[in-house]
Design a protein around this motif. Structure first.
Motif, short mmCIF file in Angstrom:
data_model
loop_
_atom_site.label_atom_id
_atom_site.label_comp_id
_atom_site.label_asym_id
_atom_site.label_seq_id
_atom_site.Cartn_x
_atom_site.Cartn_y
_atom_site.Cartn_z
N VAL A 135 8.19 68.14 30.34
CA VAL A 135 8.11 68.68 28.99
C VAL A 135 6.65 69.00 28.68
O VAL A 135 5.77 68.15 28.89
CB VAL A 135 8.66 67.66 27.97
CG1 VAL A 135 8.46 68.14 26.54
CG2 VAL A 135 10.14 67.40 28.24
N PRO A 136 6.35 70.20 28.19
CA PRO A 136 4.95 70.54 27.87
C PRO A 136 4.34 69.57 26.86
O PRO A 136 5.02 69.05 25.98
CB PRO A 136 5.07 71.95 27.28
CG PRO A 136 6.35 72.49 27.82
CD PRO A 136 7.27 71.32 27.93
N ALA A 137 3.06 69.37 27.00
CA ALA A 137 2.33 68.50 26.07
C ALA A 137 2.49 69.01 24.65
O ALA A 137 2.40 70.22 24.40
CB ALA A 137 0.85 68.43 26.46
N GLY A 138 2.71 68.11 23.73
CA GLY A 138 2.82 68.47 22.32
C GLY A 138 4.21 68.85 21.86
O GLY A 138 4.45 68.94 20.66
N LEU A 139 5.13 69.06 22.80
CA LEU A 139 6.49 69.41 22.42
C LEU A 139 7.31 68.12 22.27
O LEU A 139 7.46 67.37 23.24
CB LEU A 139 7.13 70.31 23.47
CG LEU A 139 8.59 70.74 23.22
CD1 LEU A 139 8.70 71.53 21.92
CD2 LEU A 139 9.12 71.58 24.39
N PRO A 140 7.85 67.85 21.08
CA PRO A 140 8.64 66.63 20.91
C PRO A 140 9.84 66.61 21.85
O PRO A 140 10.43 67.66 22.14
CB PRO A 140 9.08 66.70 19.44
CG PRO A 140 8.06 67.57 18.78
CD PRO A 140 7.69 68.59 19.82
N LEU A 141 10.19 65.42 22.31
CA LEU A 141 11.29 65.29 23.26
C LEU A 141 12.61 65.80 22.69
O LEU A 141 13.41 66.40 23.41
CB LEU A 141 11.46 63.84 23.69
CG LEU A 141 10.85 63.44 25.03
CD1 LEU A 141 10.99 61.94 25.25
CD2 LEU A 141 11.48 64.21 26.18
N ASP A 142 12.86 65.56 21.39
CA ASP A 142 14.14 66.01 20.85
C ASP A 142 14.24 67.53 20.86
O ASP A 142 15.30 68.10 21.15
CB ASP A 142 14.39 65.43 19.46
CG ASP A 142 13.31 65.78 18.45
OD1 ASP A 142 12.25 66.32 18.83
OD2 ASP A 142 13.53 65.49 17.25
N GLU A 143 13.14 68.22 20.56
CA GLU A 143 13.17 69.69 20.62
C GLU A 143 13.34 70.17 22.06
O GLU A 143 14.03 71.17 22.31
CB GLU A 143 11.89 70.27 20.01
CG GLU A 143 11.77 70.04 18.51
CD GLU A 143 10.61 70.79 17.90
OE1 GLU A 143 10.20 71.82 18.48
OE2 GLU A 143 10.10 70.35 16.86
N ALA A 144 12.71 69.47 23.00
CA ALA A 144 12.86 69.85 24.40
C ALA A 144 14.31 69.71 24.85
O ALA A 144 14.85 70.59 25.55
CB ALA A 144 11.95 68.98 25.28
N VAL A 145 14.97 68.63 24.44
CA VAL A 145 16.39 68.46 24.79
C VAL A 145 17.24 69.53 24.12
O VAL A 145 18.20 70.04 24.70
CB VAL A 145 16.86 67.04 24.40
CG1 VAL A 145 18.35 66.88 24.68
CG2 VAL A 145 16.09 65.99 25.19
N ALA A 146 16.88 69.91 22.90
CA ALA A 146 17.65 70.92 22.17
C ALA A 146 17.60 72.29 22.83
O ALA A 146 18.53 73.09 22.67
CB ALA A 146 17.15 71.02 20.72
N VAL A 147 16.53 72.58 23.56
CA VAL A 147 16.44 73.89 24.24
C VAL A 147 16.68 73.78 25.74
O VAL A 147 16.63 74.80 26.44
CB VAL A 147 15.09 74.59 23.99
CG1 VAL A 147 14.89 74.86 22.52
CG2 VAL A 147 13.92 73.80 24.56
N PHE A 148 16.96 72.57 26.23
CA PHE A 148 17.12 72.40 27.67
C PHE A 148 18.25 73.28 28.21
O PHE A 148 18.01 74.22 28.98
CB PHE A 148 17.37 70.93 28.00
CG PHE A 148 17.82 70.69 29.41
CD1 PHE A 148 17.07 71.16 30.47
CD2 PHE A 148 18.98 69.98 29.67
CE1 PHE A 148 17.48 70.94 31.77
CE2 PHE A 148 19.39 69.74 30.97
CZ PHE A 148 18.65 70.23 32.02
N ALA A 149 19.47 73.04 27.79
CA ALA A 149 20.60 73.84 28.28
C ALA A 149 20.73 75.14 27.49
O ALA A 149 20.91 76.22 28.07
CB ALA A 149 21.89 73.03 28.18
N ASP A 150 20.62 75.06 26.17
CA ASP A 150 20.84 76.25 25.35
C ASP A 150 19.72 77.27 25.52
O ASP A 150 19.96 78.48 25.57
CB ASP A 150 20.97 75.85 23.88
CG ASP A 150 22.24 75.08 23.59
OD1 ASP A 150 23.12 75.04 24.47
OD2 ASP A 150 22.37 74.54 22.48
N GLY A 151 18.48 76.79 25.60
CA GLY A 151 17.37 77.72 25.79
C GLY A 151 17.39 78.38 27.14
O GLY A 151 17.08 79.57 27.28
N ARG A 152 17.77 77.61 28.15
CA ARG A 152 17.92 78.18 29.50
C ARG A 152 18.97 79.28 29.49
O ARG A 152 18.77 80.37 30.03
CB ARG A 152 18.31 77.07 30.46
CG ARG A 152 18.66 77.51 31.86
CD ARG A 152 19.07 76.31 32.71
NE ARG A 152 20.27 75.66 32.20
CZ ARG A 152 20.62 74.42 32.51
NH1 ARG A 152 19.85 73.67 33.29
NH2 ARG A 152 21.75 73.91 32.03
#
Length: 318
Positions: free
Chosen positions: A110-127
């Motif tokens: 996960v990039p620095a500064g990106l909250p983990l919950d936002e990263a999970v929110a775009v993991f499958a859907d953002g891909r």
């Protein structure tokens, strides 16, 4: 560790919290302390019937996407990975738990500064959204119809298409979702539960050039009829329970290109990294509409099946 078990297929009530053995990473694997689990609609379908991209039989711990911190590594794995924040697939199961072991090649940092919950929110859907827009190649001025535009993938598709210069037409089910999309700055928003929704789209745009179909069934068939000759229709989901029935002769006569994009693991990883980077830079904004503690996974599934949810639904474990 705490976990949620699926011991038989059925309604949301078959998701039952209970203890599970702590996993240990073997050779070539890593252990993730899970902070958030990503929920997708296909997981509700698997829970109900066993249908889905992964074949497995109960009893099992469901869940295919998590975010957290690598807490331990197995033999042959770089110990420097310990402590890194990552999102990861699980291979189809195991995600509704405090800890999960995965192949070392699956996690994405996960990039620095990106909250983990936002990263999970775009993991499958953002891909998924990034892959679809890459395949559709919307051009400035294109009229792009996004079905289920208030969902996790839909909200991201609308942003990516708009960033490409397209005019986004958002279709969502119900007044609450329509209002939410308008609040997020979308100009043309229609309620596809209304019988005249396609007339409203035509009145606003005259037709569309691209359809992103994540619903299937009758809704997708109606969306197809809005396409101008030479348009593109990209199918990526069947929330209605069935793919759209589109006669091949009609598709050919209209010169419509039908796409169901897929990608190999390397390309999927690249799309994931791109979505994370865009989110970290503030150019992509995930909508986390609902959060449930792990023990209320059954309530989360029920909410998703009722179509009451918006954006992404997460299970919070930390």
């Amino acid at each position: 560790m705490r976990a949620v078990w699926l011991r038989e297929f059925g309604g949301p009530e078959v998701l039952v919290p209970g203890p599970a053995p702590d996993p240990t990473p073997g050779p070539g694997r890593v252990l993730i302390e899970v902070a958030h689990a990503n929920l997708t609609f296909v997981e509700t379908m698997f829970r109900a019937t066993g249908f889905g991209p992964f074949r497995a039989a109960p009893p099992l711990i469901p869940g295919n996407g998590v975010g957290g911190v690598i807490a331990a590594v197995g033999p042959g794995v770089d110990p420097g990975l310990v402590g890194r924040r990552v999102v990861s697939g699980t291979g189809g199961s195991g995600g509704y738990a405090e800890r999960v072991v995965v192949d070392r090649n699956l996690p994405v940092e996960v990039p620095a500064g990106l909250p983990l919950d936002e990263a999970v929110a775009v993991f499958a859907d953002g891909r998924t959204a990034t892959m679809l827009v890459d395949a559709a190649q919307p051009r400035p001025g294109d009229r792009v119809l996004v079905e289920a535009a208030a969902g996790g993938v839909g909200t991201l598709l609308a942003q990516l298409a708009a960033a490409a210069g397209a005019r986004v037409v958002a279709a969502a089910g119900g007044a609450r979702k329509v209002a939410l999309l308008r609040e997020r700055g979308l100009e043309v928003v229609v309620d596809y539960r209304q019988p005249d929704w396609t007339d409203r789209v035509r009145a606003a745009t005259g037709g569309v050039d691209v359809v992103f179909d994540g619903v299937g069934g009758a809704l997708a068939r109606a969306a197809f009829d809005l396409l101008d000759a030479g348009g593109r229709m990209l199918t990526f989901g069947l929330a209605s329970g069935a793919w759209a029935e589109l006669p091949a002769d009609l598709v050919a006569a209209r010169e419509v290109t039908l796409l169901r994009p897929t990608a190999d693991p390397a390309a999927l990883r690249a799309f994931t990294e791109r979505a994370l980077a865009e989110t970290a830079a503030g150019r992509l904004r995930p909508l986390i509409g609902q959060r449930f503690p792990l023990e209320r996974a059954a309530e989360a599934h029920a909410a998703m099946e009722s179509r009451a949810t918006v954006g992404k639904t997460l299970l919070d474990l930390r």
